[in-house]
Write an enzyme that holds these catalytic residues in place. Structure first.
Site, short mmCIF file in Angstrom:
data_model
loop_
_atom_site.label_atom_id
_atom_site.label_comp_id
_atom_site.label_asym_id
_atom_site.label_seq_id
_atom_site.Cartn_x
_atom_site.Cartn_y
_atom_site.Cartn_z
N VAL A 1 6.32 -9.33 -21.34
CA VAL A 1 5.39 -10.21 -20.65
C VAL A 1 4.88 -11.25 -21.64
O VAL A 1 4.42 -10.89 -22.72
CB VAL A 1 4.20 -9.42 -20.07
CG1 VAL A 1 3.15 -10.37 -19.50
CG2 VAL A 1 4.67 -8.47 -18.98
N GLU B 1 0.36 -0.25 -36.50
CA GLU B 1 0.27 -1.58 -37.09
C GLU B 1 0.46 -1.53 -38.60
O GLU B 1 1.09 -2.42 -39.20
CB GLU B 1 -1.06 -2.22 -36.72
CG GLU B 1 -1.13 -2.61 -35.24
CD GLU B 1 -2.53 -2.66 -34.68
OE1 GLU B 1 -3.49 -2.87 -35.48
OE2 GLU B 1 -2.70 -2.49 -33.46
N GLY C 1 2.06 -13.42 -22.87
CA GLY C 1 0.62 -13.38 -22.65
C GLY C 1 0.16 -11.96 -22.39
O GLY C 1 0.88 -10.99 -22.62
N PRO C 2 -1.08 -11.80 -21.89
CA PRO C 2 -1.61 -10.45 -21.62
C PRO C 2 -0.72 -9.70 -20.64
O PRO C 2 -0.26 -10.26 -19.65
CB PRO C 2 -2.99 -10.74 -21.02
CG PRO C 2 -3.37 -12.08 -21.53
CD PRO C 2 -2.07 -12.85 -21.61
N TYR D 1 -11.46 -2.84 -35.27
CA TYR D 1 -11.55 -1.82 -34.23
C TYR D 1 -12.96 -1.25 -34.14
O TYR D 1 -13.43 -0.91 -33.05
CB TYR D 1 -10.53 -0.71 -34.49
CG TYR D 1 -9.13 -1.09 -34.08
CD1 TYR D 1 -8.70 -0.95 -32.77
CD2 TYR D 1 -8.23 -1.60 -35.01
CE1 TYR D 1 -7.42 -1.30 -32.38
CE2 TYR D 1 -6.95 -1.96 -34.64
CZ TYR D 1 -6.54 -1.81 -33.33
OH TYR D 1 -5.27 -2.18 -32.96
N GLY E 1 11.29 -17.40 -19.68
CA GLY E 1 11.69 -16.05 -20.06
C GLY E 1 13.12 -15.98 -20.56
O GLY E 1 13.56 -14.94 -21.06
#
Length: 395
Positions: free
Chosen positions: A384, A140, A386-387, A98, A274
Site C-alpha cells: 500500500v 527496526e 501511504g498508510p 516509542y 502501483g
C-alpha cells in the site's frame, strides 16, 4: 505473549476501546504535535494527517495487534509488524520516540474513556502497547544492522524523464561517489525534501529500476491536492527538481519482495503508479531468466496514463513464459481490454504466488478474484502506498 490477567482485561475492553480508537488517535496526534510540532513538520506526512488516513491506519494496526494477541496468543503477527517496521526504519524512527508515543497515546485514551480507564485497564493496554513497540524496535534494529548502506544519503539527479502527463522518473547517483548497493526488487526509499515553508517532508517511492543498476530510479506521480499538504512533495519534485538537484534518500526498505520464487508461477498485478515495484520485479525476473509462468496484469485510465509501459512490455518479453494483460478505462481499442481489471478470462496456473500494488479497491477486487481461482490467501502479497488502510477496513 500477553499475560493471562491482561488478556482477560483486554478482551473485555476491546469493544469499547476499538469503538473509540478513531477519537483516541485524533486526540493523540493533536497532543503529540502540540508538544512536539517539529514531528509534524519534519517526520510525519502532513498530507496524511490532513486527510485523516494516518489516524485510521494507526487505529487499525492497534486493533489488529490486540485482536491477534487474543486469538493467537502463541504466534506473533510478523507480517503486520514487518510492514510497519520497514516504514519506520525508512523514516528514521528512533526507539526513544516509542516512549513519547506511549505518553501521548495513553493520555488520549484516558481523556476519551475517562473513568473506564481503571489501573487494571491501563496496565493491560500498556502491556499490549509495549509488546508491539518492543517487537517493532527489535525488527527496526535488525533492519538497520543488515542495511548495506548508511541510513540516509544524498543523491544527485542525473536524468529526468517525463513518463506521462503526471509521472516523472528521476535517475540518481550518490553525491559521495561511493558504490550503489543492490536492493531487493519491490523495495522503496524515503525521499526527504525541503519545502518553501522550511518543512523537511518525507515521502516513500518504490524503486522502479533494476535491482543491480549503477543508479537509483524512482518514478513519481503528481498527486492532486496542492497547494495544500496533500500532494505537496510530489508537486515539489515535479516543479522544482531538475538534473543537478540533490535529494536525501534512505536505504531501501519494504517487505513486498520476491523470495524463493525459483520455479514458482507468479502473478504481478498493478494499477496506476502501483506499476513501479512491478517493473523492478520484472527486471529481476528477466535477468534471472525465471522459467516458470509469469502473469502480468495492469489496469490504468488510458494508454497515455500507463507509466513505464515500454519497460513493462520489454521486461515481460524477455521472460520465457509470460502472459501480459492490460486494461484501460478509456481508449483501450487495439491496445488492451476495456474497463477495470477482470481476471475471469485469465489463466492462473496452480501454485501461483501473487504480488499486488495499486489503489486499495483494486487490490481488494483482485485478491477476491484470485481467491476464487484457487490461489491460497498466504500466497497473495500486497503493498500500500501511504498508510495501510486495509486493516482499518477503509474502502
Amino acid at each position: 505473549m500477553l499475560s493471562e490477567q491482561s488478556a482477560t482485561t483486554v478482551r473485555a475492553t476491546l469493544p469499547a476501546v476499538g469503538a473509540s480508537l478513531g477519537e483516541i488517535t485524533e486526540r493523540f496526534y493533536a497532543g503529540l504535535f502540540a508538544a512536539r510540532p517539529e514531528l509534524l513538520r519534519d517526520l510525519f506526512n502532513r498530507g496524511n494527517q490532513a486527510a485523516g488516513t494516518q489516524r485510521q491506519a494507526l487505529a487499525g494496526s492497534i486493533a489488529a495487534f490486540a485482536t491477534h494477541l487474543l486469538d493467537h496468543p502463541d504466534r506473533r503477527p510478523d507480517t503486520l509488524l514487518s510492514r510497519i517496521a520497514h516504514k519506520h526504519a525508512s523514516l528514521g524512527v528512533t526507539p526513544e520516540q516509542y516512549a513519547l508515543v506511549h505518553e501521548h497515546l495513553f493520555a488520549a485514551i484516558a481523556d476519551v474513556l475517562g473513568e473506564a480507564v481503571t489501573p487494571e485497564v491501563a496496565a493491560a493496554w500498556t502491556e499490549v502497547y509495549w509488546l508491539m513497540a518492543n517487537a517493532l524496535i527489535a525488527i527496526e534494529k535488525r533492519l538497520s544492522e543488515e542495511a548495506r548502506e548508511p541510513g540516509h544519503r544524498e543523491w544527485e539527479v542525473v536524468e529526468r524523464v517525463t513518463e506521462t502527463a503526471d509521472v516523472v522518473t528521476f535517475r540518481l547517483r550518490p553525491v559521495d561517489g561511493g558504490p550503489v548497493p543492490g536492493f531487493r526488487a519491490g523495495q522503496y526509499v524515503s525521499v526527504q525534501v525541503e519545502l518553501p515553508d522550511g518543512a523537511r517532508q518525507i515521502r516513500q517511492y518504490s524503486l522502479s529500476g533494476a535491482p543491480d543498476a549503477t543508479q537509483r530510479q524512482i518514478s513519481v506521480k503528481r498527486v492532486p491536492g496542492a497547494p495544500g499538504p496533500e500532494g505537496e512533495v510530489s508537486h515539489h519534485l515535479h516543479a522544482r527538481v531538475q538534473v543537478g538537484s540533490v535529494l536525501r534518500l534512505s536505504a531501501p526498505r519494504g517487505d513486498l519482495v520476491l523470495d524463493d520464487t525459483a520455479g514458482t508461477p507468479l502473478l504481478l498485478a498493478s494499477a496506476g503508479i502501483g506499476v513501479t515495484p512491478m517493473i523492478s520485479m520484472l527486471a529481476q525476473l528477466a535477468d534471472a531468466g525465471h522459467p516458470a509462468p509469469v502473469t502480468v496484469v495492469h489496469g490504468d485510465r488510458s494508454p497515455a496514463d500507463h507509466a513505464l509501459r515500454d519497460d513493462h512490455e520489454a521486461y515481460a518479453a524477455k521472460l520465457p513464459d509470460a502472459a501480459v494483460h492490460f486494461w484501460y478505462q478509456e481508449n483501450a481499442a487495439g491496445a488492451a481490454r476495456p474497463g477495470l481489471v477482470d481476471l475471469s478470462g485469465v489463466t492462473v496456473p496452480p501454485g501461483t504466488r501473487a504480488y499486488l500494488c495499486g489503489p486499495l479497491p483494486f487490490m481488494r477486487a483482485v485478491r477476491g478474484q484470485l481467491l476464487d481461482k484457487g490461489v491460497a490467501a498466504a500466497d497473495i502479497h500486497y503493498e500500500v502506498f501511504g498508510p495501510d488502510l486495509w486493516l482499518a477496513g477503509a474502502a
